[in-house]
Every structure is written in structure tokens, then in C-alpha cells.
Design an enzyme around this catalytic site. Sequence first.
Site, mmCIF file in Angstrom:
data_model
loop_
_atom_site.group_PDB
_atom_site.id
_atom_site.type_symbol
_atom_site.label_atom_id
_atom_site.label_comp_id
_atom_site.label_asym_id
_atom_site.label_seq_id
_atom_site.Cartn_x
_atom_site.Cartn_y
_atom_site.Cartn_z
ATOM 1 N N MET A 191 -12.331 3.727 0.124
ATOM 2 C CA MET A 191 -12.970 3.908 1.442
ATOM 3 C C MET A 191 -13.712 5.236 1.393
ATOM 4 S SD MET A 191 -9.774 2.517 3.684
ATOM 5 C CE MET A 191 -8.636 2.656 2.306
ATOM 6 N N HIS A 209 -8.606 0.723 -3.553
ATOM 7 C CA HIS A 209 -9.492 0.407 -2.430
ATOM 8 C C HIS A 209 -10.208 1.700 -2.040
ATOM 9 C CE1 HIS A 209 -9.545 -0.804 2.139
ATOM 10 N NE2 HIS A 209 -10.758 -0.714 1.630
ATOM 11 N N SER A 243 0.837 -1.203 0.000
ATOM 12 C CA SER A 243 0.000 0.000 0.000
ATOM 13 C C SER A 243 0.868 1.248 0.000
ATOM 14 C CB SER A 243 -0.898 0.024 1.237
ATOM 15 O OG SER A 243 -1.497 1.307 1.332
ATOM 16 N N MET A 247 -11.037 -6.665 5.484
ATOM 17 C CA MET A 247 -10.214 -5.773 6.303
ATOM 18 C C MET A 247 -9.840 -6.497 7.594
ATOM 19 S SD MET A 247 -9.767 -3.055 4.600
ATOM 20 C CE MET A 247 -8.794 -2.242 5.882
ATOM 21 N N GLY A 267 -4.387 -5.093 6.249
ATOM 22 C CA GLY A 267 -4.199 -4.434 7.535
ATOM 23 C C GLY A 267 -3.425 -5.254 8.548
ATOM 24 N N MET A 275 -9.262 7.511 0.666
ATOM 25 C CA MET A 275 -10.093 7.824 1.839
ATOM 26 C C MET A 275 -10.672 9.220 1.685
ATOM 27 S SD MET A 275 -7.705 6.420 4.921
ATOM 28 C CE MET A 275 -6.655 4.967 4.713
ATOM 29 N N ASP A 299 -4.921 3.304 -1.348
ATOM 30 C CA ASP A 299 -5.933 3.505 -0.301
ATOM 31 C C ASP A 299 -6.562 4.881 -0.421
ATOM 32 O OD1 ASP A 299 -6.063 1.096 1.264
ATOM 33 O OD2 ASP A 299 -3.977 1.487 1.824
HETATM 34 C C1 DX5 Z 1 -6.197 0.866 6.038
HETATM 35 C C2 DX5 Z 1 -5.744 0.580 4.633
HETATM 36 C C3 DX5 Z 1 -4.631 -0.409 4.544
HETATM 37 C C4 DX5 Z 1 -3.363 0.034 5.205
HETATM 38 C C5 DX5 Z 1 -2.515 -1.162 5.517
HETATM 39 O O1 DX5 Z 1 -7.332 1.658 5.999
HETATM 40 O O2 DX5 Z 1 -6.822 0.068 3.862
HETATM 41 O O3 DX5 Z 1 -4.392 -0.746 3.195
HETATM 42 O O4 DX5 Z 1 -2.625 0.907 4.408
HETATM 43 O O5 DX5 Z 1 -1.400 -0.719 6.192
HETATM 44 P P1 DX5 Z 1 -0.590 -1.674 7.155
HETATM 45 O O6 DX5 Z 1 -0.070 -2.785 6.344
HETATM 46 O O7 DX5 Z 1 0.468 -0.768 7.683
HETATM 47 O O8 DX5 Z 1 -1.542 -2.154 8.222
HETATM 48 ZN ZN ZN Z 2 -6.475 -0.824 1.752
#
Ligand code: DX5
Ligand code: ZN
Length: 216
Positions: free
Chosen positions: A68, A66, A8, A137, A177, A37, A35
Site C-alpha cells: 500500500m 501487499h 496478516s 480490498m 479486510g 504501508m 501489509d
Molecule cells: C488493511 C490491510 C488488511 C488488514 C486486515 O489495510 O490490508 O490486510 O490487516 O485486517 P482485518 O482482518 O483485521 O480486517
Molecule cells: Zn492487506
Amino acid sequence: MNIKIAPSILASDFSKVGEAVKKLEACGADYVHCDVMDGNFVPPITFGAQMVKAIRPHTKLPLDCHLMVLHPETHIEDFARAGADIITVHAEACDIPALFKQISSFGVKKSAVINPETDAEKLFPAVDAGADMLLLMSVHPGWGGQKFIEGTLKKIEIVRNYCIKHGAPALDIEVDGGITEENVKDVISAGANVIVAGSTVFRAPDMAATIRRLRG
Ligand code: DX5
Ligand code: ZN
């Protein structure tokens, strides 16, 4: 199953994301996990389709987006045109079969995701609607660097069993995650084959070696 590693870019230096994706490709990553958001579905804001468009010329790796976000249907076209290869939408935020139709209409792969507190069964309609990937997740979405939630392992098994029984035994199941070199074996044994890793990859002293070890 073929194990794919999807680092990510959330954990990368945002002033050098182009360089980061080139490095991921050179180090053997399979996907670039983006990611997105919106400050509504999750509290933080990261980036949107413009970032995907900006990094697109820097790598041939599939861009695994992804989302969110609330109302993902209002963003699908932008991400498709920006060069997304896979778009993942949250079952908590939309009607999965409707979004899958929209995503497919742009020739992009479609995927559905559930939060840690959402029952595994909420992914079943995505399998029935022809998902190209499913995502579970394993932390609360919004932040990198959190601790893996152990209860996810049981949910991965439930989802893999459903896929096996419903004509999609080899469907890609991604987990996102808190994944480390220590717990990745459990995640794969439970039935996942696409591994998202932010902190583990970007904090690694030797990124290529870490990606190799995550693959198991
Ligand atoms: C969280 C994201 C993940 C995150 C994972 O909202 O969707 O993709 O970046 O990060 P790590 O591997 O550090 O948990
Ligand atoms: Zn993600």
C-alpha cells in the site's frame, strides 16, 4: 477450489513478529500476509522490506506482500531481494502491466489489488497480463479490524466470471479486510479462494482451530 488462509501480521505483536510467523506456520496457515504501508498511499506507516527480510528465516510459508505504497516500482527490487514470494500492487498507484514485468523479472509472483471504491473492471488488465493472483480490498486500506464492505461480494463475482471467460478459471482471488468465521462462506461462494484475516486469527483463543474453520 483450494482455499488458502493468509493471516496478516499487521494484527500481531510487532515486538515478536518472528515468533508470530512460526506460530502461523504451526497452526496451518498457507501464506503470511505482510501489509506494507507508506504513510502516503494510506495514512499509516507499518514496515518495509527490512521486516520481510527479518521474518524470512523464521518460516517456509510464502510471504504475500501487499504494497500500500505510492510508486511501488521503486520498491520491487528491495522486496524481491528480501524474500517476498508474492508482490501485490495497487491498480490505483501504478501501471499494472509494467509492474508485472518488473516483478516477474525477479522471479516473484505478481498480483494486483483494487480498493473498495475502485470498479472491478480495473482488475481485468491484470488478468490479461498474466496475474498469479488478484486481490480485492473489502475494507478501506490502512487499518485492521474494520467491518467487511458487503458490496465486495458482487465485485468478486464479476472478477471470477471474467477469469472464467478469459482462460484463467482457477486464478487465485484473494480478499482482504473484515473477514470473520461468519462471513467467510459468502466470500468463498462469491468466488474467492485466498482469505486474508488479521484480527480474526490473532485474536482467536485457538489459532489453529480458527484457521481450520476459516477454510470452511
Ligand atoms: C488493511 C490491510 C488488511 C488488514 C486486515 O489495510 O490490508 O490486510 O490487516 O485486517 P482485518 O482482518 O483485521 O480486517
Ligand atoms: Zn492487506
